[in-house]
Design a protein around this motif. Structure first.
Motif, mmCIF file in Angstrom:
data_model
loop_
_atom_site.group_PDB
_atom_site.id
_atom_site.type_symbol
_atom_site.label_atom_id
_atom_site.label_comp_id
_atom_site.label_asym_id
_atom_site.label_seq_id
_atom_site.Cartn_x
_atom_site.Cartn_y
_atom_site.Cartn_z
ATOM 1 N N MET A 1 16.706 6.544 2.918
ATOM 2 C CA MET A 1 15.822 7.341 3.772
ATOM 3 C C MET A 1 14.997 6.417 4.667
ATOM 4 S SD MET A 1 12.891 10.076 2.658
ATOM 5 C CE MET A 1 12.027 8.806 1.743
ATOM 6 N N ALA A 2 15.053 6.646 5.957
ATOM 7 C CA ALA A 2 14.317 5.804 6.897
ATOM 8 C C ALA A 2 12.817 6.088 6.796
ATOM 9 C CB ALA A 2 14.804 6.074 8.318
ATOM 10 N N LEU A 3 12.039 5.011 6.866
ATOM 11 C CA LEU A 3 10.600 5.164 6.802
ATOM 12 C C LEU A 3 10.048 5.437 8.196
ATOM 13 C CD1 LEU A 3 9.623 2.220 4.407
ATOM 14 C CD2 LEU A 3 9.965 4.626 3.838
ATOM 15 N N ASN A 4 9.173 6.413 8.326
ATOM 16 C CA ASN A 4 8.539 6.683 9.613
ATOM 17 C C ASN A 4 7.099 6.174 9.584
ATOM 18 O OD1 ASN A 4 7.056 8.596 8.152
ATOM 19 N ND2 ASN A 4 8.470 10.241 8.679
ATOM 20 N N LEU A 5 6.419 6.313 10.706
ATOM 21 C CA LEU A 5 5.054 5.803 10.832
ATOM 22 C C LEU A 5 4.125 6.410 9.783
ATOM 23 C CD1 LEU A 5 2.847 4.238 12.331
ATOM 24 C CD2 LEU A 5 2.642 6.179 13.900
ATOM 25 N N LYS A 6 4.266 7.715 9.553
ATOM 26 C CA LYS A 6 3.407 8.407 8.588
ATOM 27 C C LYS A 6 3.569 7.825 7.194
ATOM 28 C CE LYS A 6 4.677 12.440 7.198
ATOM 29 N NZ LYS A 6 4.995 13.895 7.116
ATOM 30 N N THR A 7 4.810 7.601 6.784
ATOM 31 C CA THR A 7 5.078 7.069 5.450
ATOM 32 C C THR A 7 4.535 5.654 5.304
ATOM 33 O OG1 THR A 7 7.109 8.377 5.345
ATOM 34 C CG2 THR A 7 6.872 6.595 3.753
ATOM 35 N N VAL A 8 4.784 4.831 6.313
ATOM 36 C CA VAL A 8 4.286 3.447 6.280
ATOM 37 C C VAL A 8 2.762 3.440 6.195
ATOM 38 C CG1 VAL A 8 4.076 1.312 7.610
ATOM 39 C CG2 VAL A 8 6.265 2.508 7.509
ATOM 40 N N PHE A 9 2.117 4.304 6.966
ATOM 41 C CA PHE A 9 0.660 4.403 6.949
ATOM 42 C C PHE A 9 0.156 4.776 5.559
ATOM 43 C CE2 PHE A 9 -3.106 7.207 7.383
ATOM 44 C CZ PHE A 9 -4.015 6.281 7.870
ATOM 45 N N HIS A 10 0.748 5.786 4.958
ATOM 46 C CA HIS A 10 0.309 6.238 3.642
ATOM 47 C C HIS A 10 0.507 5.168 2.572
ATOM 48 C CE1 HIS A 10 0.780 10.712 4.941
ATOM 49 N NE2 HIS A 10 -0.439 10.255 5.163
ATOM 50 N N VAL A 11 1.636 4.478 2.604
ATOM 51 C CA VAL A 11 1.906 3.430 1.622
ATOM 52 C C VAL A 11 0.927 2.273 1.781
ATOM 53 C CG1 VAL A 11 3.587 1.693 0.869
ATOM 54 C CG2 VAL A 11 4.342 4.027 1.341
ATOM 55 N N LEU A 12 0.690 1.862 3.030
ATOM 56 C CA LEU A 12 -0.219 0.745 3.282
ATOM 57 C C LEU A 12 -1.650 1.084 2.875
ATOM 58 C CD1 LEU A 12 1.010 -0.627 6.745
ATOM 59 C CD2 LEU A 12 1.307 -1.672 4.489
ATOM 60 N N VAL A 13 -2.094 2.296 3.203
ATOM 61 C CA VAL A 13 -3.468 2.683 2.867
ATOM 62 C C VAL A 13 -3.629 2.823 1.352
ATOM 63 C CG1 VAL A 13 -5.240 4.457 3.108
ATOM 64 C CG2 VAL A 13 -3.868 3.805 5.081
ATOM 65 N N PHE A 14 -2.633 3.390 0.683
ATOM 66 C CA PHE A 14 -2.689 3.476 -0.780
ATOM 67 C C PHE A 14 -2.800 2.080 -1.386
ATOM 68 C CE2 PHE A 14 -0.195 3.013 -4.720
ATOM 69 C CZ PHE A 14 -1.031 3.710 -5.580
ATOM 70 N N SER A 15 -1.996 1.149 -0.901
ATOM 71 C CA SER A 15 -2.024 -0.227 -1.406
ATOM 72 C C SER A 15 -3.384 -0.875 -1.152
ATOM 73 C CB SER A 15 -0.924 -1.060 -0.741
ATOM 74 O OG SER A 15 0.349 -0.499 -0.990
ATOM 75 N N TRP A 16 -3.953 -0.600 0.025
ATOM 76 C CA TRP A 16 -5.266 -1.137 0.367
ATOM 77 C C TRP A 16 -6.332 -0.623 -0.592
ATOM 78 C CZ3 TRP A 16 -8.504 -4.416 2.379
ATOM 79 C CH2 TRP A 16 -9.801 -4.028 2.731
ATOM 80 N N TYR A 17 -6.349 0.682 -0.823
ATOM 81 C CA TYR A 17 -7.360 1.247 -1.714
ATOM 82 C C TYR A 17 -7.163 0.783 -3.156
ATOM 83 C CZ TYR A 17 -9.671 4.299 1.639
ATOM 84 O OH TYR A 17 -10.429 4.784 2.690
ATOM 85 N N ALA A 18 -5.915 0.626 -3.578
ATOM 86 C CA ALA A 18 -5.650 0.120 -4.924
ATOM 87 C C ALA A 18 -6.223 -1.287 -5.075
ATOM 88 C CB ALA A 18 -4.147 0.119 -5.199
ATOM 89 N N PHE A 19 -6.072 -2.097 -4.039
ATOM 90 C CA PHE A 19 -6.612 -3.459 -4.049
ATOM 91 C C PHE A 19 -8.137 -3.440 -4.096
ATOM 92 C CE2 PHE A 19 -8.409 -6.842 -1.301
ATOM 93 C CZ PHE A 19 -8.180 -7.927 -2.137
ATOM 94 N N VAL A 20 -8.766 -2.584 -3.285
ATOM 95 C CA VAL A 20 -10.228 -2.517 -3.237
ATOM 96 C C VAL A 20 -10.788 -2.009 -4.569
ATOM 97 C CG1 VAL A 20 -12.221 -1.461 -2.113
ATOM 98 C CG2 VAL A 20 -10.256 -2.165 -0.747
ATOM 99 N N VAL A 21 -10.158 -0.991 -5.137
ATOM 100 C CA VAL A 21 -10.605 -0.448 -6.426
ATOM 101 C C VAL A 21 -10.506 -1.516 -7.509
ATOM 102 C CG1 VAL A 21 -10.000 1.160 -8.283
ATOM 103 C CG2 VAL A 21 -10.121 1.973 -5.924
#
Length: 228
Positions: A1-21
């Protein structure tokens, strides 16, 4: 399944918040200024709870994007829409607006200068600044289905009363207010401050719904037509 902008955004932001938490939680084992993590650690701060809320939402959003099964995806969509519309957007925006308003007036009321050497500037902005543009980006990237206003306000009020009860319990248990500002309020003043905050949060919920409808009105109308 090809990743679109929305998916990339959600994955990156989730990873960012996981790191901050994780970075925030790791501070619990360090020698911090007196009272910072006494009784409840970071779990008594709305800022930390909001980070968890944002992390969970973006985790659900990423899972929904990557889910192939329509039935499961539909369930995830409903869950993430509810989480974002009722809690994620209004609470996240509230944390940013209230924090910087109080910080500009007198930072000692909400974020004493003694904390700076324990929480670097990037962490402060991760908790209290970057939340806002990320939420706005989410609104522009995809639409969300909002529940009835009465139901949303009821849910927000229930969560608000629960959090107020929690910080009062912390004070009664150890004699320290979660936020230095609260020590200046009487019992009546504390209730008034809580009601004011709930009014602001409710207003942010309504503002989020109006922005969502303005940006995605056609898509929402098409979805409503299909469901009839």
């Amino acid at each position: 399944m090809a990743l679109n902008l929305k998916t990339v955004f959600h994955v990156l932001v989730f990873s960012w918040y996981a790191f901050v938490v994780q970075s925030m939680a790791a501070k619990d084992g360090e020698e911090l200024p007196p009272g910072i993590f006494v009784y409840g650690g970071p779990w008594k701060y709305l800022t930390f709870l909001n980070l968890l809320l944002q992390m969970v939402f973006f985790g659900l959003a990423a899972a929904s994007d990557l889910q192939d099964g329509k039935k499961t995806q539909s369930s995830l969509n409903k869950c993430k829409d509810l989480l974002f519309s009722v809690f994620g957007f209004p609470v996240g925006m509230f944390v940013v607006l209230l924090f910087w308003s109080l910080f500009a007036y007198d930072r000692e009321l909400v974020y004493p200068a003694s904390i700076d050497k324990f929480f670097p500037p990037w962490m402060n902005h991760a908790m209290h600044t970057f939340v806002l543009p990320i939420l706005l980006a989410e609104v522009f990237i995809q639409h969300h289905v909002y529940p009835k206003t009465q139901q949303a306000v009821g849910a927000l009020t229930l969560v608000g009363v629960s959090y107020l009860s929690w910080i009062v319990w912390v004070y009664l248990s150890v004699g320290i207010w979660v936020y230095p500002l609260l020590k200046y309020f009487s019992a009546v003043g504390l209730v008034g401050f809580f009601l004011f905050n709930m009014t602001v949060v409710t207003g942010l919920y309504v503002a989020g719904e109006k922005l969502n409808n303005k940006l995605w009105g056609k898509e929402i109308e098409q979805m409503s037509t299909k469901q009839r």
